[in-house]
Design a protein around this motif. Structure first.
Motif, PDB file in Angstrom:
ATOM      1  N   LEU A  60       1.005  -1.170  -0.071  1.00 23.33           N
ATOM      2  CA  LEU A  60       0.061  -0.107   0.058  1.00 23.33           C
ATOM      3  C   LEU A  60       0.830   1.329   0.040  1.00 23.33           C
ATOM      4  CD1 LEU A  60      -2.882   1.310   0.051  1.00 23.33           C
ATOM      5  CD2 LEU A  60      -2.642   1.268   2.631  1.00 23.33           C
ATOM      6  N   ALA A  61       1.895   1.297   0.637  1.00 26.91           N
ATOM      7  CA  ALA A  61       2.956   2.270   0.782  1.00 26.91           C
ATOM      8  C   ALA A  61       3.510   2.596  -0.671  1.00 26.91           C
ATOM      9  CB  ALA A  61       3.973   2.052   1.859  1.00 26.91           C
ATOM     10  N   ASP A  62       3.778   1.545  -1.294  1.00 26.35           N
ATOM     11  CA  ASP A  62       4.350   1.810  -2.708  1.00 26.35           C
ATOM     12  C   ASP A  62       3.426   2.342  -3.820  1.00 26.35           C
ATOM     13  OD1 ASP A  62       6.775   0.505  -1.825  1.00 26.35           O
ATOM     14  OD2 ASP A  62       6.390  -1.173  -2.669  1.00 26.35           O
ATOM     15  N   MET A  63       2.150   1.922  -3.280  1.00 27.02           N
ATOM     16  CA  MET A  63       0.953   2.439  -4.493  1.00 27.02           C
ATOM     17  C   MET A  63       0.726   3.999  -4.037  1.00 27.02           C
ATOM     18  SD  MET A  63      -1.705  -0.522  -4.115  1.00 27.02           S
ATOM     19  CE  MET A  63      -1.139  -2.384  -4.078  1.00 27.02           C
ATOM     20  N   ARG A  64       0.791   4.255  -2.587  1.00 28.81           N
ATOM     21  CA  ARG A  64       0.334   5.564  -2.462  1.00 28.81           C
ATOM     22  C   ARG A  64       1.431   6.411  -2.781  1.00 28.81           C
ATOM     23  NH1 ARG A  64       0.739   5.278   3.376  1.00 28.81           N
ATOM     24  NH2 ARG A  64      -1.157   4.605   3.521  1.00 28.81           N
ATOM     25  N   ALA A  65       2.709   6.261  -2.716  1.00 24.76           N
ATOM     26  CA  ALA A  65       3.868   7.056  -3.142  1.00 24.76           C
ATOM     27  C   ALA A  65       4.036   7.195  -4.503  1.00 24.76           C
ATOM     28  CB  ALA A  65       5.375   5.943  -2.777  1.00 24.76           C
ATOM     29  N   ARG A  66       3.436   6.120  -5.350  1.00 20.39           N
ATOM     30  CA  ARG A  66       3.318   6.177  -6.739  1.00 20.39           C
ATOM     31  C   ARG A  66       2.275   7.343  -7.298  1.00 20.39           C
ATOM     32  NH1 ARG A  66       2.948   1.389 -10.977  1.00 20.39           N
ATOM     33  NH2 ARG A  66       5.082   1.339 -10.514  1.00 20.39           N
ATOM     34  N   ILE A  67       1.286   7.411  -6.487  1.00 19.08           N
ATOM     35  CA  ILE A  67       0.129   8.469  -6.527  1.00 19.08           C
ATOM     36  C   ILE A  67       0.813   9.668  -6.281  1.00 19.08           C
ATOM     37  CG2 ILE A  67      -1.926   9.031  -6.028  1.00 19.08           C
ATOM     38  CD1 ILE A  67      -2.796   5.951  -5.637  1.00 19.08           C
ATOM     39  N   HIS A  68       1.402  10.019  -5.035  1.00 27.39           N
ATOM     40  CA  HIS A  68       1.608  11.127  -4.684  1.00 27.39           C
ATOM     41  C   HIS A  68       2.824  11.792  -5.564  1.00 27.39           C
ATOM     42  CE1 HIS A  68      -0.915  11.244  -1.409  1.00 27.39           C
ATOM     43  NE2 HIS A  68      -0.242  10.366  -0.768  1.00 27.39           N
ATOM     44  N   ARG A  69       3.770  10.961  -6.104  1.00 32.64           N
ATOM     45  CA  ARG A  69       4.787  11.317  -6.893  1.00 32.64           C
ATOM     46  C   ARG A  69       4.230  11.829  -8.162  1.00 32.64           C
ATOM     47  NH1 ARG A  69       7.959   7.184  -4.363  1.00 32.64           N
ATOM     48  NH2 ARG A  69       7.352   5.758  -5.887  1.00 32.64           N
ATOM     49  N   ALA A  70       3.302  11.159  -8.805  1.00 32.20           N
ATOM     50  CA  ALA A  70       2.553  11.525 -10.023  1.00 32.20           C
ATOM     51  C   ALA A  70       2.013  12.731  -9.946  1.00 32.20           C
ATOM     52  CB  ALA A  70       1.824  10.138 -10.382  1.00 32.20           C
ATOM     53  N   ALA A  71       1.362  12.980  -8.809  1.00 29.34           N
ATOM     54  CA  ALA A  71       0.537  14.174  -8.655  1.00 29.34           C
ATOM     55  C   ALA A  71       1.545  15.329  -8.224  1.00 29.34           C
ATOM     56  CB  ALA A  71      -0.641  14.080  -7.578  1.00 29.34           C
ATOM     57  N   GLY A  72       2.579  15.040  -7.860  1.00 33.24           N
ATOM     58  CA  GLY A  72       3.690  16.147  -7.525  1.00 33.24           C
ATOM     59  C   GLY A  72       3.466  16.664  -6.164  1.00 33.24           C
ATOM     60  N   ARG A  73       2.931  15.915  -5.202  1.00 30.47           N
ATOM     61  CA  ARG A  73       2.501  16.091  -3.997  1.00 30.47           C
ATOM     62  C   ARG A  73       3.309  15.353  -2.887  1.00 30.47           C
ATOM     63  NH1 ARG A  73      -3.198  15.002  -5.216  1.00 30.47           N
ATOM     64  NH2 ARG A  73      -3.442  12.967  -4.322  1.00 30.47           N
ATOM     65  N   ALA A  74       4.416  14.665  -3.168  1.00 27.75           N
ATOM     66  CA  ALA A  74       5.063  13.700  -2.285  1.00 27.75           C
ATOM     67  C   ALA A  74       5.860  14.098  -1.344  1.00 27.75           C
ATOM     68  CB  ALA A  74       5.903  12.636  -2.876  1.00 27.75           C
ATOM     69  N   CYS A  75       5.627  13.692  -0.072  1.00 27.12           N
ATOM     70  CA  CYS A  75       6.340  14.304   1.072  1.00 27.12           C
ATOM     71  C   CYS A  75       7.955  14.102   0.848  1.00 27.12           C
ATOM     72  CB  CYS A  75       5.861  13.440   2.365  1.00 27.12           C
ATOM     73  SG  CYS A  75       6.924  13.771   3.732  1.00 27.12           S
ATOM     74  N   GLN A  76       8.498  15.113   1.351  1.00 29.15           N
ATOM     75  CA  GLN A  76      10.046  15.097   0.968  1.00 29.15           C
ATOM     76  C   GLN A  76      10.915  14.059   1.788  1.00 29.15           C
ATOM     77  OE1 GLN A  76      11.399  16.876  -1.784  1.00 29.15           O
ATOM     78  NE2 GLN A  76       9.211  17.092  -2.295  1.00 29.15           N
ATOM     79  N   ASP A  77      10.380  13.934   3.027  1.00 26.61           N
ATOM     80  CA  ASP A  77      11.193  12.949   4.076  1.00 26.61           C
ATOM     81  C   ASP A  77      10.831  11.460   3.758  1.00 26.61           C
ATOM     82  OD1 ASP A  77      11.956  15.347   5.341  1.00 26.61           O
ATOM     83  OD2 ASP A  77      10.440  15.300   6.774  1.00 26.61           O
ATOM     84  N   CYS A  78       9.737  11.357   3.138  1.00 27.80           N
ATOM     85  CA  CYS A  78       9.354   9.607   3.135  1.00 27.80           C
ATOM     86  C   CYS A  78       9.167   9.448   1.719  1.00 27.80           C
ATOM     87  CB  CYS A  78       8.119   9.378   3.959  1.00 27.80           C
ATOM     88  SG  CYS A  78       6.510  10.080   3.401  1.00 27.80           S
ATOM     89  N   ASP A  79       9.234  10.296   0.637  1.00 21.74           N
ATOM     90  CA  ASP A  79       9.158  10.278  -0.731  1.00 21.74           C
ATOM     91  C   ASP A  79       7.808   9.530  -1.023  1.00 21.74           C
ATOM     92  OD1 ASP A  79      10.072  10.556  -3.438  1.00 21.74           O
ATOM     93  OD2 ASP A  79      10.553   8.354  -3.244  1.00 21.74           O
ATOM     94  N   GLY A  80       6.888   9.969  -0.190  1.00 19.11           N
ATOM     95  CA  GLY A  80       5.362   9.752  -0.470  1.00 19.11           C
ATOM     96  C   GLY A  80       4.758   8.493   0.147  1.00 19.11           C
ATOM     97  N   THR A  81       5.730   7.748   0.791  1.00 24.30           N
ATOM     98  CA  THR A  81       5.207   6.320   1.181  1.00 24.30           C
ATOM     99  C   THR A  81       4.592   6.412   2.323  1.00 24.30           C
ATOM    100  OG1 THR A  81       7.143   5.924   2.187  1.00 24.30           O
ATOM    101  CG2 THR A  81       7.339   5.154   0.173  1.00 24.30           C
ATOM    102  N   GLY A  82       4.690   7.505   3.204  1.00 17.62           N
ATOM    103  CA  GLY A  82       4.070   7.786   4.522  1.00 17.62           C
ATOM    104  C   GLY A  82       4.796   7.153   5.842  1.00 17.62           C
ATOM    105  N   GLY A  83       5.922   6.392   5.307  1.00 19.16           N
ATOM    106  CA  GLY A  83       6.677   6.034   6.444  1.00 19.16           C
ATOM    107  C   GLY A  83       7.617   4.914   5.969  1.00 19.16           C
ATOM    108  N   GLU A  84       8.148   4.105   6.707  1.00 19.24           N
ATOM    109  CA  GLU A  84       9.003   2.998   6.318  1.00 19.24           C
ATOM    110  C   GLU A  84       8.873   1.595   7.309  1.00 19.24           C
ATOM    111  OE1 GLU A  84      13.445   3.895   6.937  1.00 19.24           O
ATOM    112  OE2 GLU A  84      12.826   5.172   8.496  1.00 19.24           O
ATOM    113  N   THR A  85       9.228   0.571   6.686  1.00 18.97           N
ATOM    114  CA  THR A  85       9.283  -0.531   7.593  1.00 18.97           C
ATOM    115  C   THR A  85      10.555  -0.916   8.066  1.00 18.97           C
ATOM    116  OG1 THR A  85       7.600  -1.397   6.048  1.00 18.97           O
ATOM    117  CG2 THR A  85       8.415  -3.169   7.321  1.00 18.97           C
TER     118      THR A  85
END
Length: 111
Positions: A60-85
Motif C-alpha cells: 500500500l505504501a508503494d501504491m500511495r507513493a506512486r500516486i503522490h509522486r505522479a501528482a507532484g505532492r509527495a512528502c520530501q522526507d518519506c518520498d510519498g510512502t507515508g513512512g518506512e518498515t
C-alpha cells in the motif's frame, strides 16, 4: 481361568521414549525461515533488474507513493510512502514494524 497381562507402558510412552532417545532434533521451521530468506533475496534480485519506474507496487505504501509522486505532492522526507518498515527482529522471531513519517503524519502528502 485366564489372567490378562497389564501393559506397563502405553503406546504414547513408547513413542516419547523413542523420541527422547534420538536427542535434540532441529525444528522444521528452520527450513521455512531459510525458504523465506531465499524467496526474499530472489524477489529483491529480480526487482533490481527492473527499472524503478516500471516496477509494480507491492505494498500500500508503494501504491500511495506512486500516486503522490505522479501528482507532484509527495512528502520530501518519506518520498510519498507515508513512512518506512523497519526490521525489529529478535530472539529468532522475524518482525517488520511500520513507522509512520512524522513530517506528513503518515499520509505521504507534503504539507
Amino acid at each position: 481361568m485366564n489372567t490378562l497381562v497389564v501393559p506397563e507402558m502405553g503406546i504414547i510412552d513408547d513413542v516419547e521414549r523413542d523420541d527422547e532417545d534420538h536427542g535434540y532434533e532441529r525444528d522444521e521451521t528452520d527450513n521455512c525461515h531459510r525458504l523465506g530468506a531465499l524467496l526474499k533475496r530472489l524477489v529483491a534480485e529480480s526487482d533490481a533488474r527492473i527499472p524503478v519506474e516500471r516496477r509494480a507496487p507491492r505494498t500500500l505504501a508503494d501504491m500511495r507513493a506512486r500516486i503522490h509522486r505522479a501528482a507532484g505532492r509527495a512528502c520530501q522526507d518519506c518520498d510519498g510512502t507515508g513512512g518506512e518498515t523497519k526490521d525489529t527482529s529478535s530472539g529468532g522471531v522475524t518482525r517488520r514494524t511500520w513507522h509512520s513519517c512524522s513530517s506528513c503524519r503518515g499520509t505521504g502528502e507534503s504539507r
